[in-house]
Design a protein around this motif. Structure first.
Motif, mmCIF file in Angstrom:
data_model
loop_
_atom_site.group_PDB
_atom_site.id
_atom_site.type_symbol
_atom_site.label_atom_id
_atom_site.label_comp_id
_atom_site.label_asym_id
_atom_site.label_seq_id
_atom_site.Cartn_x
_atom_site.Cartn_y
_atom_site.Cartn_z
ATOM 1 N N GLY A 71 -36.533 20.023 -46.876
ATOM 2 C CA GLY A 71 -35.990 18.668 -46.898
ATOM 3 C C GLY A 71 -34.729 18.562 -47.747
ATOM 4 N N ILE A 72 -34.721 19.270 -48.865
ATOM 5 C CA ILE A 72 -33.552 19.236 -49.753
ATOM 6 C C ILE A 72 -32.342 19.888 -49.081
ATOM 7 C CG2 ILE A 72 -32.629 20.088 -51.938
ATOM 8 C CD1 ILE A 72 -35.484 19.780 -53.054
ATOM 9 N N PHE A 73 -32.545 21.060 -48.476
ATOM 10 C CA PHE A 73 -31.441 21.753 -47.805
ATOM 11 C C PHE A 73 -30.940 20.958 -46.596
ATOM 12 C CE2 PHE A 73 -33.196 26.039 -49.433
ATOM 13 C CZ PHE A 73 -32.532 25.846 -50.643
ATOM 14 N N HIS A 74 -31.856 20.241 -45.937
ATOM 15 C CA HIS A 74 -31.472 19.455 -44.764
ATOM 16 C C HIS A 74 -30.585 18.275 -45.165
ATOM 17 C CE1 HIS A 74 -31.774 17.647 -40.791
ATOM 18 N NE2 HIS A 74 -32.149 16.504 -41.356
ATOM 19 N N GLN A 75 -30.963 17.597 -46.256
ATOM 20 C CA GLN A 75 -30.171 16.452 -46.724
ATOM 21 C C GLN A 75 -28.844 16.899 -47.337
ATOM 22 O OE1 GLN A 75 -30.758 13.147 -46.521
ATOM 23 N NE2 GLN A 75 -32.623 13.482 -45.320
ATOM 24 N N GLY A 76 -28.868 18.092 -47.962
ATOM 25 C CA GLY A 76 -27.618 18.683 -48.409
ATOM 26 C C GLY A 76 -27.056 18.155 -49.713
ATOM 27 N N PHE A 88 -40.405 28.377 -52.443
ATOM 28 C CA PHE A 88 -40.095 28.935 -51.131
ATOM 29 C C PHE A 88 -41.375 29.197 -50.328
ATOM 30 C CE2 PHE A 88 -35.887 29.802 -52.876
ATOM 31 C CZ PHE A 88 -35.077 29.546 -51.769
ATOM 32 N N VAL A 89 -42.414 29.681 -51.013
ATOM 33 C CA VAL A 89 -43.698 29.912 -50.334
ATOM 34 C C VAL A 89 -44.261 28.603 -49.798
ATOM 35 C CG1 VAL A 89 -46.113 30.572 -50.712
ATOM 36 C CG2 VAL A 89 -44.291 31.993 -51.632
ATOM 37 N N GLY A 90 -44.220 27.565 -50.640
ATOM 38 C CA GLY A 90 -44.740 26.262 -50.224
ATOM 39 C C GLY A 90 -43.949 25.629 -49.097
ATOM 40 N N SER A 91 -42.632 25.867 -49.087
ATOM 41 C CA SER A 91 -41.774 25.241 -48.082
ATOM 42 C C SER A 91 -41.805 25.967 -46.740
ATOM 43 C CB SER A 91 -40.326 25.192 -48.592
ATOM 44 O OG SER A 91 -40.238 24.458 -49.790
ATOM 45 N N TYR A 92 -41.834 27.292 -46.783
ATOM 46 C CA TYR A 92 -41.647 28.064 -45.558
ATOM 47 C C TYR A 92 -42.892 28.795 -45.065
ATOM 48 C CZ TYR A 92 -36.709 27.257 -46.424
ATOM 49 O OH TYR A 92 -35.491 26.654 -46.642
ATOM 50 N N ILE A 93 -43.933 28.884 -45.911
ATOM 51 C CA ILE A 93 -45.118 29.632 -45.478
ATOM 52 C C ILE A 93 -46.346 28.718 -45.447
ATOM 53 C CG2 ILE A 93 -46.616 31.620 -45.947
ATOM 54 C CD1 ILE A 93 -44.236 32.966 -47.297
ATOM 55 N N ILE A 94 -46.900 28.422 -46.632
ATOM 56 C CA ILE A 94 -48.149 27.657 -46.622
ATOM 57 C C ILE A 94 -47.917 26.168 -46.420
ATOM 58 C CG2 ILE A 94 -49.271 29.338 -48.119
ATOM 59 C CD1 ILE A 94 -49.052 27.370 -50.394
ATOM 60 N N GLY A 95 -46.646 25.745 -46.451
ATOM 61 C CA GLY A 95 -46.353 24.344 -46.142
ATOM 62 C C GLY A 95 -46.579 24.032 -44.681
ATOM 63 N N ASN A 96 -46.656 25.062 -43.863
ATOM 64 C CA ASN A 96 -46.931 24.893 -42.442
ATOM 65 C C ASN A 96 -48.411 24.547 -42.265
ATOM 66 O OD1 ASN A 96 -47.498 25.273 -39.685
ATOM 67 N ND2 ASN A 96 -45.821 26.754 -39.494
#
Length: 354
Positions: free
Chosen positions: A109-114, A284-292
């Motif tokens: 979300g942070i990278f998307h909003q920029g 990064f784990v929470g955002s891209y792995i277990i956040g799914n």
């Protein structure tokens, strides 16, 4: 008269003690460690239970646990026999809790909003630190405690204070006092925000953005934004998480500042806060792995969040046991005034910038 080169009698006794005596000493140490951790766990559980009561639910488990620890210290004194376990909770568990706290940071979300989202967060952090430290000097407040409060105000309350305190070599009692003050002030402001919302000439989305870039803790943000509806809360949390993300570069700036100012005496080695690397990795784990949701359900993520909060509460209990009421009266009043003034100015600045 003791001759040069001779060791004190206590050290000699320790060196020449029998294996049985050494085993007894180690056993006492292990018992102290286990019961000390258990002691902080019990107080943390009591803090969680107190936080479910009407009125105290706005303060939160952290502040309730610190209050219980503070009362225990003043009535019964510091439990010296449990010191080893209490110190483990206040130092080791604290760092582990900060690492797990990274799971709450949604990088996607942070990278998307920029850049705009991070820029607003950076303004909040810089404003909070600069204004509060200026006020602290003007009020002749304790500067270490004031710095902790300025970081907590700018970023994410107790978690930021806990992350920064080992970097700036803050005393345990200052860390505990900072957490208690930030919990109190943030709770009062979140309630004021909630009461003001029906009378403000802004949309729920703008209100959510205002809450997210100005309030202290994630819990305070959720408390203030929830009554404004489903549009306000996600925006508020995203704006808040952008500030949490900036905790990482701020810690490295503080490390550089500590070295440059010579705050590390003599040949003492600077202890790199490795838990920050864990914080980054877990985000990064929470955002891209277990956040799914297909990997880990929302319920399990919620359970992990509760476990993280419990560990943080245990560590704050250990810190709270170090607080002396006499020092609290002499050290906390002026930093409290400074954080209240800073929070009011920050609320006004961010409101008119939306």
């Amino acid at each position: 008269m003791q001759m040069r080169g001779w060791k004190p009698l206590e050290q000699k006794a320790l060196i020449f003690s029998s294996p049985n005596e050494q085993k007894k000493s180690e056993k006492k140490l292990n018992v102290s460690w286990i019961f000390g951790i258990g002691f902080t766990m019990i107080i943390a559980m009591c803090g969680f239970l107190l936080a479910t009561l009407p009125g105290l639910n706005h303060i939160g488990a952290l502040a309730c646990a610190i209050l219980l620890a503070l009362v225990y210290r003043q009535v019964f004194g510091y439990p010296e026999r449990l010191r080893t376990g209490i110190q483990f909770s206040s130092k080791k568990l604290l760092r582990f809790a900060i690492i797990l706290y990274g799971l709450k940071l949604n990088m996607i979300g942070i990278f998307h909003q920029g850049f705009p989202l991070l820029l607003r967060g950076a303004v909040t952090i810089i404003f909070s630190i600069v204004v509060l430290m200026i006020l602290a000097k003007w009020l002749k407040a304790d500067l270490n405690l004031s710095l902790l409060l300025s970081v907590g105000t700018g970023i994410c309350g107790a978690a930021a204070i806990a992350a920064v305190s080992p970097i700036i070599k803050a005393k345990d009692e200052d860390t505990a006092m900072g957490v208690g003050i930030i919990a109190l002030v943030g709770t009062v402001f979140s309630i004021i925000y909630t009461l003001l919302f029906p009378f403000l000439p802004i949309s729920p989305i703008d209100y959510g953005n205002w809450v997210g870039i100005s309030l202290h803790e994630i819990g305070h943000v959720a408390l203030a934004a929830a009554p404004a509806g489903q549009d306000a809360l996600p925006n508020a949390l995203l704006a808040k998480l952008a500030r949490v993300f900036l905790l990482i570069p701020l810690c490295f700036v503080l490390m550089f500042w500590m070295k440059k100012k010579g705050k590390i005496e003599g040949d003492a080695k600077f202890e790199f806060p490795w838990f920050l690397i864990g914080f980054i990795g877990m985000s990064f784990v929470g955002s891209y792995i277990i956040g799914n949701e297909f990997v880990v359900s929302k319920k399990h993520m919620s359970d992990i969040a509760v476990f993280t909060s419990f560990l943080l509460t245990m560590s704050m209990t250990g810190l709270g046991l170090n607080i002396s009421l006499k020092e609290l009266r002499t050290k906390a009043i002026r930093p409290l005034i400074a954080i209240i003034i800073t929070s009011i100015l920050l609320s006004l600045l961010t409101f008119f910038s939306i």
